[in-house]
Structures are given as C-alpha cells and as structure tokens.
Design a protein around this motif. Structure first.
Motif, PDB file in Angstrom:
ATOM      1  N   ILE A  10       0.836  -1.204   0.000  1.00 40.53           N
ATOM      2  CA  ILE A  10       0.000   0.000   0.000  1.00 40.53           C
ATOM      3  C   ILE A  10       0.865   1.246   0.000  1.00 40.53           C
ATOM      4  N   PHE A  11       1.928   1.240   0.803  1.00 40.08           N
ATOM      5  CA  PHE A  11       2.856   2.371   0.807  1.00 40.08           C
ATOM      6  C   PHE A  11       3.499   2.551  -0.564  1.00 40.08           C
ATOM      7  N   MET A  12       3.899   1.451  -1.202  1.00 37.77           N
ATOM      8  CA  MET A  12       4.519   1.539  -2.524  1.00 37.77           C
ATOM      9  C   MET A  12       3.552   2.122  -3.544  1.00 37.77           C
ATOM     10  N   LEU A  13       2.310   1.721  -3.511  1.00 42.76           N
ATOM     11  CA  LEU A  13       1.331   2.246  -4.454  1.00 42.76           C
ATOM     12  C   LEU A  13       1.056   3.731  -4.236  1.00 42.76           C
ATOM     13  N   ILE A  14       0.897   4.123  -2.984  1.00 43.37           N
ATOM     14  CA  ILE A  14       0.614   5.531  -2.692  1.00 43.37           C
ATOM     15  C   ILE A  14       1.816   6.406  -3.041  1.00 43.37           C
ATOM     16  N   ALA A  15       2.994   5.989  -2.614  1.00 40.36           N
ATOM     17  CA  ALA A  15       4.193   6.772  -2.914  1.00 40.36           C
ATOM     18  C   ALA A  15       4.469   6.802  -4.413  1.00 40.36           C
ATOM     19  N   GLY A  16       4.249   5.694  -5.096  1.00 38.72           N
ATOM     20  CA  GLY A  16       4.442   5.654  -6.538  1.00 38.72           C
ATOM     21  C   GLY A  16       3.476   6.565  -7.273  1.00 38.72           C
ATOM     22  N   TYR A  17       2.245   6.600  -6.809  1.00 34.90           N
ATOM     23  CA  TYR A  17       1.254   7.483  -7.430  1.00 34.90           C
ATOM     24  C   TYR A  17       1.654   8.946  -7.277  1.00 34.90           C
ATOM     25  N   TYR A  18       2.023   9.356  -6.065  1.00 34.70           N
ATOM     26  CA  TYR A  18       2.394  10.753  -5.850  1.00 34.70           C
ATOM     27  C   TYR A  18       3.692  11.119  -6.567  1.00 34.70           C
ATOM     28  N   LEU A  19       4.627  10.188  -6.629  1.00 34.89           N
ATOM     29  CA  LEU A  19       5.863  10.432  -7.376  1.00 34.89           C
ATOM     30  C   LEU A  19       5.559  10.595  -8.862  1.00 34.89           C
ATOM     31  N   TYR A  20       4.687   9.745  -9.390  1.00 37.64           N
ATOM     32  CA  TYR A  20       4.307   9.854 -10.790  1.00 37.64           C
ATOM     33  C   TYR A  20       3.597  11.173 -11.077  1.00 37.64           C
ATOM     34  N   VAL A  21       2.667  11.548 -10.239  1.00 39.27           N
ATOM     35  CA  VAL A  21       1.927  12.796 -10.460  1.00 39.27           C
ATOM     36  C   VAL A  21       2.878  13.990 -10.425  1.00 39.27           C
ATOM     37  N   PHE A  22       3.777  14.018  -9.451  1.00 41.18           N
ATOM     38  CA  PHE A  22       4.711  15.141  -9.323  1.00 41.18           C
ATOM     39  C   PHE A  22       5.651  15.228 -10.523  1.00 41.18           C
ATOM     40  N   LEU A  23       6.288  14.098 -10.870  1.00 34.74           N
ATOM     41  CA  LEU A  23       7.257  14.146 -11.953  1.00 34.74           C
ATOM     42  C   LEU A  23       6.582  14.254 -13.320  1.00 34.74           C
ATOM     43  N   ASN A  24       5.383  13.737 -13.474  1.00 35.48           N
ATOM     44  CA  ASN A  24       4.662  13.909 -14.731  1.00 35.48           C
ATOM     45  C   ASN A  24       4.287  15.369 -14.939  1.00 35.48           C
ATOM     46  N   LYS A  25       3.936  16.047 -13.868  1.00 38.19           N
ATOM     47  CA  LYS A  25       3.654  17.479 -13.963  1.00 38.19           C
ATOM     48  C   LYS A  25       4.906  18.236 -14.377  1.00 38.19           C
ATOM     49  N   ARG A  26       6.047  17.851 -13.792  1.00 38.27           N
ATOM     50  CA  ARG A  26       7.311  18.482 -14.178  1.00 38.27           C
ATOM     51  C   ARG A  26       7.672  18.186 -15.630  1.00 38.27           C
ATOM     52  N   LEU A  27       7.377  16.977 -16.092  1.00 40.24           N
ATOM     53  CA  LEU A  27       7.645  16.628 -17.487  1.00 40.24           C
ATOM     54  C   LEU A  27       6.820  17.482 -18.440  1.00 40.24           C
ATOM     55  N   ARG A  28       5.574  17.678 -18.118  1.00 41.86           N
ATOM     56  CA  ARG A  28       4.708  18.476 -18.989  1.00 41.86           C
ATOM     57  C   ARG A  28       5.099  19.947 -18.987  1.00 41.86           C
ATOM     58  N   GLU A  29       5.665  20.425 -17.879  1.00 39.02           N
ATOM     59  CA  GLU A  29       6.051  21.835 -17.789  1.00 39.02           C
ATOM     60  C   GLU A  29       7.485  22.085 -18.223  1.00 39.02           C
ATOM     61  N   SER A  30       8.214  21.052 -18.601  1.00 40.16           N
ATOM     62  CA  SER A  30       9.620  21.237 -18.974  1.00 40.16           C
ATOM     63  C   SER A  30       9.721  22.019 -20.276  1.00 40.16           C
ATOM     64  N   ARG A  31      10.727  22.861 -20.330  1.00 39.70           N
ATOM     65  CA  ARG A  31      10.870  23.761 -21.468  1.00 39.70           C
ATOM     66  C   ARG A  31      11.989  23.350 -22.413  1.00 39.70           C
ATOM     67  N   GLY A  32      12.933  22.599 -21.941  1.00 36.86           N
ATOM     68  CA  GLY A  32      14.048  22.209 -22.793  1.00 36.86           C
ATOM     69  C   GLY A  32      14.217  20.710 -22.847  1.00 36.86           C
ATOM     70  N   ILE A  33      15.054  20.272 -23.749  1.00 37.20           N
ATOM     71  CA  ILE A  33      15.282  18.846 -23.915  1.00 37.20           C
ATOM     72  C   ILE A  33      16.023  18.267 -22.713  1.00 37.20           C
ATOM     73  N   LEU A  34      16.889  19.050 -22.087  1.00 41.97           N
ATOM     74  CA  LEU A  34      17.610  18.552 -20.917  1.00 41.97           C
ATOM     75  C   LEU A  34      16.679  18.366 -19.723  1.00 41.97           C
ATOM     76  N   GLU A  35      15.757  19.291 -19.540  1.00 46.70           N
ATOM     77  CA  GLU A  35      14.780  19.128 -18.464  1.00 46.70           C
ATOM     78  C   GLU A  35      13.893  17.918 -18.716  1.00 46.70           C
ATOM     79  N   LEU A  36      13.466  17.741 -19.948  1.00 42.44           N
ATOM     80  CA  LEU A  36      12.644  16.597 -20.310  1.00 42.44           C
ATOM     81  C   LEU A  36      13.386  15.290 -20.059  1.00 42.44           C
ATOM     82  N   LEU A  37      14.632  15.245 -20.451  1.00 40.35           N
ATOM     83  CA  LEU A  37      15.443  14.049 -20.242  1.00 40.35           C
ATOM     84  C   LEU A  37      15.680  13.790 -18.756  1.00 40.35           C
TER      85      LEU A  37
END
Length: 72
Positions: free
Chosen positions: A13-40
């Motif tokens: 349960i901890f792995m699922l919850i932490a994985g979900y929040y990690l995915y949401v946070f980093l996916n938001k950062r991926l969508r807001e990235s402006r350069g190829i280095l940030e995306l990578l």
C-alpha cells in the motif's frame, strides 16, 4: 503468519501511494519542462524513482521475512 501478511500489505500500500504521488509530481514536471535537458532529466528521474521505490519495497519485504523467520 499474520505478521507477514500485514507487513506485506502495508508495504505494498505504501509503494502504491508513494508511486502514485511520485508519478503525479514528476509527470507534472515533465509536462512543464521547457528544454530537452529538463525533459530528459525528469523522465530519467521518473523511471529511476519508481524503480527504486518498487524494488526497494520488495527488498524490504524480503528482509522482513528473513528477520521474522530468524534465518539471518
């Protein structure tokens, strides 16, 4: 015997919850990235973070099992 089930359930349960929040946070950062280095960087961080989280959780379950069995 019940301890193993409860520990496994709690870790998963901890792995699922932490994985979900990690995915949401980093996916938001991926969508807001402006350069190829940030995306990578954020895409590698997402894969590495989820890998560490899930394999670390499985490793933790295995270590707790060996501790409870008294074989270590």
């Amino acid at each position: 015997m019940v301890y193993k089930f409860l520990i496994t359930l709690a870790v998963f349960i901890f792995m699922l919850i932490a994985g979900y929040y990690l995915y949401v946070f980093l996916n938001k950062r991926l969508r807001e990235s402006r350069g190829i280095l940030e995306l990578l960087f954020y895409s590698i961080a997402l894969f590495a973070g989820l890998g560490v989280l899930y394999f670390g959780g499985l490793f933790l379950v295995a270590k707790v099992y060996t501790f409870l069995m008294g074989t270590e």
